[in-house]
Motif scaffolding. Structure first.
Motif, PDB file in Angstrom:
ATOM      1  N   LEU A   1       0.717  -1.120  -0.388  1.00 51.84           N
ATOM      2  CA  LEU A   1      -0.256   0.317  -0.186  1.00 51.84           C
ATOM      3  C   LEU A   1       1.100   1.735  -0.423  1.00 51.84           C
ATOM      4  CD1 LEU A   1      -2.868  -0.552   2.327  1.00 51.84           C
ATOM      5  CD2 LEU A   1      -3.209  -0.739  -0.035  1.00 51.84           C
ATOM      6  N   ASP A   2       2.309   1.142  -0.318  1.00 48.88           N
ATOM      7  CA  ASP A   2       3.252   2.435  -0.560  1.00 48.88           C
ATOM      8  C   ASP A   2       2.109   3.313  -1.159  1.00 48.88           C
ATOM      9  OD1 ASP A   2       4.591   1.628   2.372  1.00 48.88           O
ATOM     10  OD2 ASP A   2       5.931   1.749   0.831  1.00 48.88           O
ATOM     11  N   PHE A   3       2.049   3.060  -2.159  1.00 46.44           N
ATOM     12  CA  PHE A   3       0.949   4.021  -3.763  1.00 46.44           C
ATOM     13  C   PHE A   3       1.000   4.509  -2.838  1.00 46.44           C
ATOM     14  CE2 PHE A   3      -1.368   0.397  -4.090  1.00 46.44           C
ATOM     15  CZ  PHE A   3      -2.773   1.253  -4.014  1.00 46.44           C
ATOM     16  N   LEU A   4      -0.478   3.996  -2.078  1.00 46.63           N
ATOM     17  CA  LEU A   4      -1.519   5.147  -1.255  1.00 46.63           C
ATOM     18  C   LEU A   4      -0.563   5.522   0.036  1.00 46.63           C
ATOM     19  CD1 LEU A   4      -4.264   3.030  -1.135  1.00 46.63           C
ATOM     20  CD2 LEU A   4      -4.264   5.250  -2.545  1.00 46.63           C
ATOM     21  N   ALA A   5       0.159   4.745   0.460  1.00 46.96           N
ATOM     22  CA  ALA A   5       0.650   5.432   1.301  1.00 46.96           C
ATOM     23  C   ALA A   5       1.175   7.078   1.922  1.00 46.96           C
ATOM     24  CB  ALA A   5       1.241   4.876   3.096  1.00 46.96           C
TER      25      ALA A   5
ATOM     26  N   VAL B   1     -13.627   1.462  -2.011  1.00 46.56           N
ATOM     27  CA  VAL B   1     -12.240   2.067  -2.406  1.00 46.56           C
ATOM     28  C   VAL B   1     -11.510   2.651  -0.719  1.00 46.56           C
ATOM     29  CG1 VAL B   1     -11.417   4.885  -2.950  1.00 46.56           C
ATOM     30  CG2 VAL B   1     -13.482   2.908  -4.919  1.00 46.56           C
ATOM     31  N   GLN B   2     -12.381   2.936   0.408  1.00 45.11           N
ATOM     32  CA  GLN B   2     -12.025   3.069   1.824  1.00 45.11           C
ATOM     33  C   GLN B   2     -11.046   1.928   2.714  1.00 45.11           C
ATOM     34  OE1 GLN B   2     -14.726   4.852   3.692  1.00 45.11           O
ATOM     35  NE2 GLN B   2     -16.577   4.683   2.422  1.00 45.11           N
TER      36      GLN B   2
ATOM     37  N   ARG C   1       2.703  12.774   2.097  1.00 44.51           N
ATOM     38  CA  ARG C   1       3.134  13.898   1.533  1.00 44.51           C
ATOM     39  C   ARG C   1       2.658  14.722   2.456  1.00 44.51           C
ATOM     40  NH1 ARG C   1       6.546  10.428   2.150  1.00 44.51           N
ATOM     41  NH2 ARG C   1       8.694   9.854   0.658  1.00 44.51           N
ATOM     42  N   LEU C   2       1.153  13.912   1.503  1.00 46.11           N
ATOM     43  CA  LEU C   2       0.446  15.695   1.338  1.00 46.11           C
ATOM     44  C   LEU C   2      -0.056  16.192   2.854  1.00 46.11           C
ATOM     45  CD1 LEU C   2      -2.097  17.812   0.454  1.00 46.11           C
ATOM     46  CD2 LEU C   2      -3.437  15.509   0.371  1.00 46.11           C
TER      47      LEU C   2
ATOM     48  N   LEU D   1      -3.501   4.577   6.055  1.00 41.52           N
ATOM     49  CA  LEU D   1      -2.997   6.032   6.305  1.00 41.52           C
ATOM     50  C   LEU D   1      -2.804   5.131   7.893  1.00 41.52           C
ATOM     51  CD1 LEU D   1      -6.169   8.354   6.054  1.00 41.52           C
ATOM     52  CD2 LEU D   1      -4.276   8.828   5.895  1.00 41.52           C
ATOM     53  N   TYR D   2      -3.168   3.696   8.322  1.00 41.40           N
ATOM     54  CA  TYR D   2      -2.677   3.279   8.809  1.00 41.40           C
ATOM     55  C   TYR D   2      -0.876   3.206   9.700  1.00 41.40           C
ATOM     56  CZ  TYR D   2      -1.678  -0.514  12.387  1.00 41.40           C
ATOM     57  OH  TYR D   2      -1.232  -1.634  13.021  1.00 41.40           O
ATOM     58  N   TYR D   3      -0.540   2.910   7.844  1.00 45.21           N
ATOM     59  CA  TYR D   3       0.817   3.303   7.583  1.00 45.21           C
ATOM     60  C   TYR D   3       1.318   4.747   8.822  1.00 45.21           C
ATOM     61  CZ  TYR D   3       0.495  -2.107   5.812  1.00 45.21           C
ATOM     62  OH  TYR D   3       0.245  -3.418   5.765  1.00 45.21           O
TER      63      TYR D   3
END
Length: 349
Positions: free
Chosen positions: A6-10, A107-108, A15-16, A115-117
């Motif tokens: 999930l790094d591609f999302l985390a 999606v959630q 960063r945001l 976000l947990y990571y």
């Protein structure tokens, strides 16, 4: 600490979050990290809003289709193949997709895990350190000591994760779990009541005891599940989940005032259009009957006129025959008178 799938999302979410935090912290706003999480939540939920609107439309369509689905299930309960064929025809006819309402939830789920990571390992996902950097940092440590080491290092590097006295990188066992459960309950309760209020067909389809029981069960167990999960994860994730529940209530309110009323207006227009079409068909039928009656009336009137003409013609012919007979009788009388006069002259001579 190793990379995750999930790094591609985390990574972009972290960063945001850092970008928002830097802006707020630079403006000397207290609780910048917590406020940054709230703003990040609103941004993510805003991006998911189109999917939520589609979910509302799907739910409304489901309420319309549900009675017909039940009819098909009852009619073809002994023939699964025929039932599936009729279901597919119904979906094609109405444009309803049973899977369309699941997308927002699906999606959630990866966003939540990502976000947990982010909140568990702010060194990598917020501050941009490498996984190798974190592995070297926590080498020889285990369990909660790993999390505490990461948090301490992040704070040394200038990331203040406190929000009203709560460290959002750690677990919080009292306030936030209760808020999470309470807002979850309110979100489900408000959504269910809104469906019953603005979508009568949905309310009718949910009128049986089993469906009502499922709603009550969800209203009880979902908040409890939310509470127990909140006890196990970093407080920052609980803030995200609580704000998500509040945003869901706001979304439902907007849906009630905009989307559902629009759908209701659309349904009323469709029903009005159908009524006008039915009235037009009925009028066409009446016009056809009237034309047929006029045609029959015209044919009957033509027959009457023809009969009347024949009667008049026969009457005229009868009159002519009578007149001819009178003329013949007159001629006979004249002839008789002429003969009688001639005989009387002979006698006188």
């Amino acid at each position: 600490m190793n990379p995750t799938w999930l790094d591609f999302l985390a990574i972009p979410l972290g960063r945001l979050l850092k970008l928002i935090y830097d802006f707020l912290h630079g403006a000397n706003i207290p609780g910048s990290y917590g406020i940054a999480i709230i703003l990040l939540t609103l941004i993510v939920r805003g991006l998911l809003l189109p999917l939520y609107i589609k979910q509302i439309a799907s739910t409304s369509k489901m309420a319309e289709v549900a009675p017909r689905i039940q009819e098909i299930q009852q009619k073809y309960k002994g023939d699964q193949r025929k039932m599936q064929e009729e279901m597919l025809k119904l979906y094609q006819e109405t444009g309803y997709n049973p899977a369309s309402g699941c997308w927002p939830l699906l999606v959630q789920i990866p966003i939540l895990f990502a976000l947990y990571y982010v909140f568990q390992n702010p060194l990598v996902y917020v501050l941009g350190k490498t996984h190798q950097y974190v592995r070297d940092l926590v080498q020889g440590k285990a369990g909660y000591a790993i999390t505490q080491t990461i948090i301490n290092e992040a704070q040394k590097l200038g990331l203040d994760m406190h929000f009203f006295g709560i460290n959002l990188a750690q677990k919080e066992l009292i306030v936030l779990p209760i808020l999470s459960a309470a807002t979850m309950f309110l979100s489900i309760w408000f959504s269910t009541n809104s469906q019953k209020r603005f979508n009568p067909q949905y309310a009718q389809s949910q009128s049986n005891a089993m469906a009502e029981g499922m709603n009550r069960t969800m209203m009880i167990f979902s908040p409890l599940m939310s509470y127990f999960i909140a006890l196990q994860v970093p407080a920052g994730l609980v803030v995200y989940w609580t704000v998500t529940n509040l945003f869901s209530i706001l979304q439902q309110f907007i849906a009630n005032e905009v989307v559902y009323k629009k759908l209701k207006h659309k349904k009323e227009e469709e029903e009005k259009k159908k009524q006008l079409e039915n009235q037009a068909k009925m009028q066409q039928g009446k016009d056809g009957v009237n034309k047929e009656q006029e045609k029959l009336g015209k044919e009957s009137s033509d027959e009457d006129l023809e009969k009347q003409g024949q009667a008049e013609q026969e009457k005229e012919e009868e009159q002519k025959r009578e007149e001819q007979m009178r003329k013949k009788e007159l001629e006979k009388l004249k002839q008789q008178m002429t003969r009688s006069q001639g005989s009387s002259k002979k006698k006188k001579k």
